[in-house]
Design an enzyme around this catalytic site. Structure first.
Site, mmCIF file in Angstrom:
data_model
loop_
_atom_site.group_PDB
_atom_site.id
_atom_site.type_symbol
_atom_site.label_atom_id
_atom_site.label_comp_id
_atom_site.label_asym_id
_atom_site.label_seq_id
_atom_site.Cartn_x
_atom_site.Cartn_y
_atom_site.Cartn_z
ATOM 1 N N ASP A 135 8.021 9.022 -41.199
ATOM 2 C CA ASP A 135 8.503 8.265 -42.369
ATOM 3 C C ASP A 135 9.568 9.058 -43.125
ATOM 4 O O ASP A 135 10.558 8.501 -43.607
ATOM 5 C CB ASP A 135 7.337 7.871 -43.289
ATOM 6 C CG ASP A 135 6.549 9.059 -43.837
ATOM 7 O OD1 ASP A 135 6.643 10.189 -43.292
ATOM 8 O OD2 ASP A 135 5.814 8.868 -44.835
ATOM 9 N N THR A 167 1.867 8.805 -51.228
ATOM 10 C CA THR A 167 0.566 9.477 -51.302
ATOM 11 C C THR A 167 0.816 10.971 -51.529
ATOM 12 O O THR A 167 0.221 11.594 -52.413
ATOM 13 C CB THR A 167 -0.215 9.281 -49.989
ATOM 14 O OG1 THR A 167 -0.179 7.905 -49.649
ATOM 15 C CG2 THR A 167 -1.651 9.749 -50.135
HETATM 16 N N1 LIG Z 1 2.436 1.543 -60.599
HETATM 17 C C1 LIG Z 1 2.053 2.689 -60.047
HETATM 18 N N2 LIG Z 1 1.972 3.827 -60.792
HETATM 19 C C2 LIG Z 1 1.601 4.986 -60.234
HETATM 20 N N3 LIG Z 1 1.296 5.117 -58.930
HETATM 21 C C3 LIG Z 1 1.362 4.024 -58.158
HETATM 22 C C4 LIG Z 1 1.733 2.760 -58.648
HETATM 23 N N4 LIG Z 1 1.713 1.868 -57.629
HETATM 24 C C5 LIG Z 1 1.347 2.567 -56.525
HETATM 25 N N5 LIG Z 1 1.140 3.852 -56.857
HETATM 26 C C6 LIG Z 1 0.778 4.952 -55.981
HETATM 27 O O1 LIG Z 1 1.776 5.090 -54.999
HETATM 28 C C7 LIG Z 1 1.202 5.595 -53.808
HETATM 29 C C8 LIG Z 1 1.502 4.664 -52.688
HETATM 30 O O2 LIG Z 1 2.889 4.518 -52.592
HETATM 31 P P1 LIG Z 1 3.553 4.308 -51.175
HETATM 32 O O3 LIG Z 1 5.016 4.534 -51.376
HETATM 33 O O4 LIG Z 1 3.143 3.025 -50.578
HETATM 34 O O5 LIG Z 1 2.895 5.532 -50.382
HETATM 35 P P2 LIG Z 1 2.591 5.764 -48.835
HETATM 36 O O6 LIG Z 1 3.922 5.586 -48.136
HETATM 37 O O7 LIG Z 1 2.074 7.159 -48.795
HETATM 38 O O8 LIG Z 1 1.581 4.764 -48.380
HETATM 39 C C9 LIG Z 1 -0.308 5.694 -54.057
HETATM 40 O O9 LIG Z 1 -0.629 7.003 -54.425
HETATM 41 C C10 LIG Z 1 -0.500 4.720 -55.211
HETATM 42 O O10 LIG Z 1 -1.622 5.035 -55.966
HETATM 43 C C1 LIG Z 2 4.204 14.346 -45.677
HETATM 44 C C2 LIG Z 2 3.485 13.062 -45.335
HETATM 45 C C3 LIG Z 2 1.989 13.263 -45.492
HETATM 46 C C4 LIG Z 2 3.956 11.976 -46.328
HETATM 47 O O1 LIG Z 2 3.212 10.796 -46.078
HETATM 48 P P1 LIG Z 2 3.144 9.606 -47.182
HETATM 49 O O2 LIG Z 2 2.855 10.203 -48.500
HETATM 50 O O3 LIG Z 2 4.519 8.947 -47.179
HETATM 51 O O4 LIG Z 2 2.097 8.683 -46.698
HETATM 52 C C5 LIG Z 2 3.852 12.566 -43.897
HETATM 53 O O5 LIG Z 2 5.226 12.446 -43.768
HETATM 54 C C6 LIG Z 2 3.327 13.511 -42.822
HETATM 55 O O6 LIG Z 2 2.186 13.450 -42.434
HETATM 56 N N1 LIG Z 2 4.216 14.411 -42.325
HETATM 57 C C7 LIG Z 2 3.910 15.289 -41.204
HETATM 58 C C8 LIG Z 2 4.169 16.727 -41.541
HETATM 59 C C9 LIG Z 2 5.591 17.052 -41.953
HETATM 60 O O7 LIG Z 2 6.388 16.186 -42.340
HETATM 61 O O8 LIG Z 2 5.924 18.251 -41.872
#
Ligand SMILES: Nc1ncnc2c1ncn2[C@@H]1O[C@H](COP(=O)(O)OP(=O)(O)O)[C@@H](O)[C@H]1O
Ligand SMILES: CC(C)(COP(=O)(O)O)[C@@H](O)C(=O)NCCC(=O)O
Length: 302
Positions: A135, A167
């Site tokens: 990603d 996340t």
């Molecule tokens: N309005 C908000 N304010 C703060 N955090 C949020 C909000 N909406 C989503 N999140 C947080 O954003 C993260 C998910 O965002 P996302 O970009 O989809 O992450 P990922 O790619 O890791 O799944 C989670 O930690 C969620 O709790």
């Molecule tokens: C750093 C991450 C955990 C971010 O994941 P996300 O928060 O977007 O779900 C993901 O890109 C990942 O598992 N990376 C592998 C290790 C690295 O990028 O070095």
């Protein structure tokens, strides 16, 4: 039409795209974010509804229900989906769940992308390129190539930085000559506050404000988490400015952006340099669109 998938640790982002006359893959509908728990029920329904809208078939709700409950979708729907391409960092179980959910939509397999040495002229400087989160890589390809970003472009001499508040929080830098030189992985906004609540005896899950001098527990945790997030961004921004001799263009994305963007703006303002923060909605999906375009160009020998 193609289906694009960005499977993160919290949510699956999904888009349907179709090619315009110039060969550019355009979003056919506003992308959606689903929790992984909801994938099996909501993903086939979302896909079927959007396809039905595009094809202007009658009764999209009925068709959606059909796809969600039957083993096969209508021929018109499945025939209009050419395939699915995506990135997944949420583990094999998430990938299997997504694949299962898409079977009724006529998707037999998903083309999951893995980072390589270079994509579309962007070179990958990770020591082991495949170890980089797919990603992260596709998001960087997105800001490197996106038409949307051309409305707020970095000049040829500027580094670019993509900050993803997902996340985890990642802060990644592209040099002016198109090399991803590396980046930070920081516990995300919610992870930070959850960790404090779960691993201490006295701290709550904070619901405070971001203040300069917090004077209660909730504000102290909320401000501390925002400061850590913004501090990571500022560190990379200052280091990249010193390394490349030009202020990096900053692109901000991810579900938790709203919680921290004001703190970043405030810290950057203290540097005395005017730094626009460019919000980008879907850099990972934009990167996937660019990859599709490249494939189409290769296929026709462009
Ligand atoms: N309005 C908000 N304010 C703060 N955090 C949020 C909000 N909406 C989503 N999140 C947080 O954003 C993260 C998910 O965002 P996302 O970009 O989809 O992450 P990922 O790619 O890791 O799944 C989670 O930690 C969620 O709790
Ligand atoms: C750093 C991450 C955990 C971010 O994941 P996300 O928060 O977007 O779900 C993901 O890109 C990942 O598992 N990376 C592998 C290790 C690295 O990028 O070095």
């Amino acid at each position: 039409m193609m289906l694009l998938l960005d499977s993160g640790n919290s949510r699956l982002k999904v888009a349907l795209v179709c090619q315009d006359a110039a060969g550019v893959w355009q979003y056919a509908a506003e992308p959606v974010a689903l929790t992984h728990d909801a994938v099996e029920t909501e993903l086939p329904t979302w896909v079927a509804e959007r396809l039905a809208e595009r094809l202007a078939e009658p009764s999209p709700a009925g068709l959606a229900a059909h796809v969600a409950t039957q083993a096969t979708a209508s021929l018109a729907l499945t025939g209009s989906l050419q395939g699915a391409i995506g990135v997944n960092v949420a583990g094999p179980q998430a990938a299997e769940r997504i694949a299962r959910a898409l079977l009724p939509c006529g998707i037999g397999s998903i083309d999951w992308q893995i980072p390589g040495d270079a994509t579309l002229g962007l070179r990958n400087g990770y020591r082991v390129p495949t170890q980089l989160g797919s990603d992260r890589w596709m998001g960087l390809v997105g800001i490197w190539t996106s038409v949307d970003v051309q409305t707020a472009p970095a000049s040829g001499q500027q580094p670019r930085q993509l900050v993803n508040f997902g996340t985890a929080t990642t802060v990644d830098t592209i040099s002016p000559d198109g090399v991803f030189v590396g980046g930070l992985i920081v516990p995300g906004w919610n992870l930070m506050r959850d960790a404090l609540a779960q691993r201490t005896a006295q701290l709550p899950t904070a619901a405070g404000s971001v203040l300069d001098f917090p004077a209660d527990t909730h504000d102290a945790i909320t401000s501390g988490s925002a400061a850590a997030q913004a501090g990571a961004v500022l560190r990379q921004w200052m280091i990249a400015r010193a390394r490349f001799g030009a202020p990096p263009a900053l692109y901000i994305t991810g579900g938790a952006s709203d919680a921290v963007i004001a703190e970043i703006a405030q810290l950057l303002a203290l540097t005395g340099v005017l730094v626009p923060l460019h919000r980008v909605a879907h850099p990972v999906l934009d990167g996937l669109r660019a990859v599709l375009r490249q494939r189409a160009n290769h296929a026709i020998g462009a």
